[in-house]
Design an enzyme around this catalytic site. Structure first.
Site, short mmCIF file in Angstrom:
data_model
loop_
_atom_site.label_atom_id
_atom_site.label_comp_id
_atom_site.label_asym_id
_atom_site.label_seq_id
_atom_site.Cartn_x
_atom_site.Cartn_y
_atom_site.Cartn_z
N GLU A 120 1.98 12.30 -1.12
CA GLU A 120 2.01 11.64 0.49
C GLU A 120 3.22 11.82 1.84
O GLU A 120 3.85 12.10 1.08
CB GLU A 120 1.82 10.69 -0.23
CG GLU A 120 1.64 9.11 1.76
CD GLU A 120 0.54 8.18 1.49
OE1 GLU A 120 0.32 7.74 1.19
OE2 GLU A 120 1.96 7.58 2.03
N THR A 133 4.04 1.59 2.15
CA THR A 133 5.09 1.94 1.89
C THR A 133 6.31 3.15 2.44
O THR A 133 7.55 2.96 2.66
CB THR A 133 5.45 2.12 0.22
OG1 THR A 133 4.59 0.97 -0.40
CG2 THR A 133 6.11 2.68 -0.95
N GLY A 176 0.60 -1.43 0.14
CA GLY A 176 -0.23 -0.03 0.54
C GLY A 176 0.84 0.92 -0.16
O GLY A 176 2.23 1.20 0.33
N CYS A 177 -0.14 2.35 -0.28
CA CYS A 177 0.75 3.61 -0.49
C CYS A 177 1.76 4.33 1.02
O CYS A 177 2.33 4.65 0.85
CB CYS A 177 -0.24 4.94 -0.99
SG CYS A 177 -1.75 5.34 -0.69
N TYR A 178 0.75 4.45 1.83
CA TYR A 178 0.76 4.86 3.25
C TYR A 178 2.16 3.92 3.39
O TYR A 178 3.06 4.31 4.34
CB TYR A 178 0.10 4.66 3.90
CG TYR A 178 -0.59 5.64 3.71
CD1 TYR A 178 -0.72 6.88 3.81
CD2 TYR A 178 -2.38 5.54 3.30
CE1 TYR A 178 -1.57 8.18 3.75
CE2 TYR A 178 -3.50 6.70 3.34
CZ TYR A 178 -2.97 7.34 3.35
OH TYR A 178 -3.82 8.73 3.45
#
EC number: 1.2.1.38
Length: 340
Positions: free
Chosen positions: A241, A149, A145-147
């Protein structure tokens, strides 16, 4: 001839980034892009900013037997069903961008997502954060997931070296609206997000974002780590982000020491960099880079870690292509050189 590549879910924000990256990849010979909602429409008609010819196919129209590599960008649950069919169809490498194969314990998955459609495949999945867990030796990559990562890249060197000294971890994360997906909702409507910042993933007075167990499980593969408090926030920007991570520990290292750990662990990798300057989202937007920094608040007894990524690239599509490259023995930045 080049690789025959399929993209399932090619009309979402992550899917169209995959189209853009893979259409220009030097080892990709053919590209089949599937979308149920846009089947029969030209890709450039749906996304005029993407200079790619061809039409979206219905998933049933893709010749699975001809594919070398498949990327699956569906939501959780739906993705696992597609992955099973692709592996059974003989696809050499499948990169799944949903949450379906990130959590190795089916009980944890079911607590946070519901029933798992293909639990028998969980043991085959490799968690695709190569800078921390190396390259795949198999057929199925679970793209992070992006968070997670950003969080794991920032925390992994600390957990490896400090382990049981870490008493608590609090992650304050901010992301652009594309992180919520292309499907419109009242929460992501322009009027709702413009000139505002709002936390989400808090339910019944408790933070319950689904990326929480992913971060915790992967950190515990590296060393002793406490439960994580994770609260994301929606920013009125398109992409990018930023995470500020507060670590409480017994004996605090200096900021320069932490930067040294980052350089030691990530020095051989192309897409992670550590700097004294704290990262801004603008430093990484439209790139596949993760930028890290650190500071120490000795007055309050806390270590602060900072991480910034583009949620659609290093947090999703760019990392997926990076995983494909490494799994097939190519340089990690092949086709991504312009995103460094």
């Amino acid at each position: 001839m080049g690789l025959s590549v399929g993209i399932y879910g090619g009309s979402g924000y992550v899917g169209v980034e995959l189209v853009r990256l893979l259409a220009g990849h030097p080892e990709v010979g053919s590209l089949a892009v599937a979308s149920r909602g846009h089947a029969g429409r030209r890709i450039g008609e749906v996304y005029p900013q993407v200079a790619v010819g061809g039409e979206y196919l219905d998933p049933s129209e893709v010749d699975v037997s001809s594919l070398d590599v498949a990327f699956v960008a569906y939501g959780h649950g739906e993705s696992a069903e597609a992955v099973r069919g692709l592996l059974e169809g003989g696809v050499r490498l499948v990169v799944d961008l949903s949450a379906d194969f990130r959590l190795p314990d089916v009980r944890v998955y079911e607590e946070w997502y519901g029933e798992h459609p293909a639990p028998e495949l969980l043991g085959e999945a490799h968690y695709g954060l190569p800078e921390v867990f190396g390259a795949l030796e198999g057929r199925l990559v679970a793209n992070p997931g992006c968070y997670p990562t950003a969080a794991i890249l920032a925390l992994a060197p600390v957990v490896r070296r400090m382990g049981g000294e870490v008493r608590s971890v609090t992650i304050n994360a901010l992301s652009g609206v594309s992180g919520a997906g292309a499907k419109p909702s009242a929460r992501t409507h322009f009027v709702s997000v413009n000139e505002s910042v709002s936390p989400y993933g808090v339910s019944g007075g408790e933070p319950r974002h689904r990326h929480t167990p992913e971060i915790e499980i992967m950190l515990r593969r590296l060393g002793e780590a406490p439960p994580v408090t994770f609260v994301p926030h929606l920013l009125p920007i398109s992409r990018g982000e930023l995470e500020t991570i507060t670590v409480e520990a017994g004996e605090l290292p200096g900021a320069e020491e932490v930067l040294g750990w980052y350089r030691e662990d990530y020095g051989g990798w192309r897409f992670v960099e550590a700097r004294e300057e704290v990262p801004h989202i603008s430093h990484v937007a439209n790139t596949n880079r993760a930028r890290l920094s650190a500071a120490v608040d000795r007055r309050a007894g806390k270590l602060l870690l900072f991480a910034a990524v583009d949620n659609l690239l290093k947090g999703a599509a760019g990392e997926a292509v990076q995983n494909m490259n490494l799994a097939l023995g190519y340089p990690e930045d092949l086709g991504l050189e312009h995103l460094r």
